[in-house]
Scaffold this active site. Sequence first.
Site, PDB file in Angstrom:
ATOM      1  N   LYS A  85       0.841  -1.206   0.000  1.00 58.51           N
ATOM      2  CA  LYS A  85       0.000   0.000   0.000  1.00 58.51           C
ATOM      3  C   LYS A  85       0.883   1.265   0.000  1.00 58.51           C
ATOM      4  CE  LYS A  85      -2.539  -1.500   3.607  1.00 58.51           C
ATOM      5  NZ  LYS A  85      -2.257  -2.951   3.747  1.00 58.51           N
ATOM      6  N   THR A  86       1.882   1.277   0.874  1.00 60.94           N
ATOM      7  CA  THR A  86       2.785   2.436   0.925  1.00 60.94           C
ATOM      8  C   THR A  86       3.578   2.544  -0.376  1.00 60.94           C
ATOM      9  OG1 THR A  86       2.994   2.017   3.290  1.00 60.94           O
ATOM     10  CG2 THR A  86       4.581   3.533   2.325  1.00 60.94           C
ATOM     11  N   ASP A 130      -1.882   6.365   6.496  1.00 55.27           N
ATOM     12  CA  ASP A 130      -1.886   4.935   6.807  1.00 55.27           C
ATOM     13  C   ASP A 130      -2.844   4.715   7.985  1.00 55.27           C
ATOM     14  OD1 ASP A 130      -1.207   2.307   6.581  1.00 55.27           O
ATOM     15  OD2 ASP A 130       0.814   2.503   7.415  1.00 55.27           O
ATOM     16  N   THR A 179      -6.421  -1.882   6.620  1.00 54.64           N
ATOM     17  CA  THR A 179      -6.335  -3.335   6.457  1.00 54.64           C
ATOM     18  C   THR A 179      -7.659  -3.921   5.968  1.00 54.64           C
ATOM     19  OG1 THR A 179      -6.701  -3.378   8.832  1.00 54.64           O
ATOM     20  CG2 THR A 179      -4.472  -3.819   8.065  1.00 54.64           C
ATOM     21  N   ARG A 238       6.533  -8.294   1.341  1.00 54.72           N
ATOM     22  CA  ARG A 238       7.387  -7.910   2.472  1.00 54.72           C
ATOM     23  C   ARG A 238       8.008  -9.143   3.116  1.00 54.72           C
ATOM     24  NH1 ARG A 238       4.384  -4.531   6.641  1.00 54.72           N
ATOM     25  NH2 ARG A 238       4.794  -2.848   5.177  1.00 54.72           N
TER      26      ARG A 238
END
Length: 359
Positions: A85-86, A130, A179, A238
């Site tokens: 997302k980032t 965020d 989320t 990640r």
Amino acid sequence: MAKRSEPSEPKQERRAREEREPRQVSAEAQADDVRIDRSLRPKTLDDYIGQARHKENLRVFVEAARRRGEPLHHLLLSGPPGLGKTTLAQILAHEMGVELHMTNGPVVEHKGALAGLLTKLGRNDILFIDEIHRLNAVVEESLYPAMEDFRIDVMTGDGAFASSIQIPVEPFTLVGATTRTGLLTAPLQSRFGQTIRLDFYSEQDLAKIVQRSARLLGVEIAAGAAMTIARRSRGTPRIANRLLSRVRDFAEVLGTGKIDETIVQTSSERLDIDAAGFDEMDRRLLRIIIEDYDGGPVGVETLAAALGEPRDTVEDVYEPYLLQQGYLGRTPRGRIATRRAYEHLKLPFAGKQRDLFDP
Ligand code: ADE
């Protein structure tokens, strides 16, 4: 009805705890991920692997906004942690040639803090929030006129002398990350021009990400080894990059420096990651349902207490992949372990779960 997340451990505190006791396959960012992420993160849409449909749509929106000299539509990004997302927010700012301003829901404590952020924005800049579902109600409401009309309303004076003044802000794009979209209030959700729900990555896409990252790290990797890392990364870039980085350590110290399947296997065993990419925590979760609750159903609150984790962490971090892969089932009365979970843990399947499963 408007939904808000229940109070739980803030991300920063969770991070601090995970730094003390890092969980190898947790999708939550850990301290050294920040460093790994920064060096491996794609900077353009062309470099970005996976999420093909979303990527091509974003390409169109960027091109349209650029041609008109306007900001992008406000964008809501949702999905489990670690899916990018980032990264997407950074790519969008880069592709638009604008600045990215980053913050986090709970950090924006009052209207003044939000006004401070909004008045610093340059034309068409991106404001990334965020954990946007954790904004408090007052701050959230003052975001509405900013999103709709690029203005902030400030109250001045008291009682009979109270009045509202409007401060214009530059046209901007709000990129919110959460989320789960269900955690957002309906009025906030409706103000986003588009919502992108990020999915877990396919093994093929993850293997490509691992190969790209290995190239950037200057380490040689066999195709089969990249695929094995991909398979053990719970659909999450990640986790794949973190595992790659650990495997590289093992390869350099115990092996030849090159990453092959044998060293991936050795590293996984030493890190206690199994063939499905599960660590002790995932197995504990399934074991609690099977052994303590006879396969389920068990309420998520009970499950969280048994695991000693906040409910949000169980729902946002541990469960999504187990659900998506069919190890866990959701019934109106709680979670159940599926046949797949029994088989994975090499436990005899009782069978009663079949009747409870509500696909
Ligand atoms: N590194 C992390 N996520 C990535 C992605 N989606 N594409 C390429 N490299 C990445």
